[in-house]
Design an enzyme around this catalytic site. Structure first.
Site, PDB file in Angstrom:
ATOM      1  N   LYS A  30     -17.589  -6.914  16.442  1.00  0.00           N
ATOM      2  CA  LYS A  30     -16.475  -7.241  17.339  1.00  0.00           C
ATOM      3  C   LYS A  30     -16.381  -6.273  18.523  1.00  0.00           C
ATOM      4  O   LYS A  30     -15.642  -6.521  19.451  1.00  0.00           O
ATOM      5  CB  LYS A  30     -15.142  -7.224  16.579  1.00  0.00           C
ATOM      6  N   LYS A  36     -14.850  -3.576  18.675  1.00  0.00           N
ATOM      7  CA  LYS A  36     -13.536  -2.958  18.796  1.00  0.00           C
ATOM      8  C   LYS A  36     -13.112  -2.405  17.447  1.00  0.00           C
ATOM      9  O   LYS A  36     -13.473  -2.926  16.396  1.00  0.00           O
ATOM     10  CB  LYS A  36     -12.489  -3.934  19.344  1.00  0.00           C
TER      11      LYS A  36
END
Length: 138
Positions: free
Chosen positions: A48, A50
């Site tokens: 992702k 993140k």
């Protein structure tokens, strides 16, 4: 007697919300013992790009506190077949937003060969960790 003995589901479970709870509740309704894989921070970063808002250890503690969950394990990678080899579940529960996804088409074929079912649950509309984050920004 429930349809399945051991069930398995996975997720990040960041900013725990009712959609998460719905999947865990529905899964437990169909299996005697529910194991939940909580994605590690490193795994989330790898796909992702993140960092989860809530650290892995705290997300594990939250999921362990849910009455529908019998056991929590770290999800170190996204290989569901390896998870089955390690854990030995009869069924995997997944949100239907993954149905038809290439990753799960492969997993379905692998699981079919070893007698493991995949049950897709309807995605809870209007709620996600991303939506929660957006609301917080307001």
């Amino acid at each position: 007697m429930k349809q399945y003995k051991i069930g398995y589901t996975t997720g990040v479970f960041d900013l725990f919300h009712v959609g998460h709870l719905n999947i865990l509740k529905r899964a437990k309704e169909q299996c005697e013992y529910l194991i939940v894989g909580v994605s590690t921070d490193e795994l989330v970063m790898s796909y992702k790009n993140k960092q989860p808002v809530i650290p892995h250890e705290e997300r594990v503690a939250i999921v362990e506190g849910i009455k529908y969950v019998d056991q929590v394990v770290p999800q170190l990678n996204r290989d569901k077949f390896t998870a089955w080899e390690d854990i030995g579940f009869d069924v995997m529960f997944v949100g239907d937003d993954w149905k038809g996804n290439y990753l799960f088409q492969q997993v379905e074929e692998q699981f079919k060969q070893v007698g493991v079912d995949i049950v897709y649950f309807p995605y809870t509309k209007g709620v996600s960790s991303t939506i929660v984050k957006e609301k917080i920004k307001l």
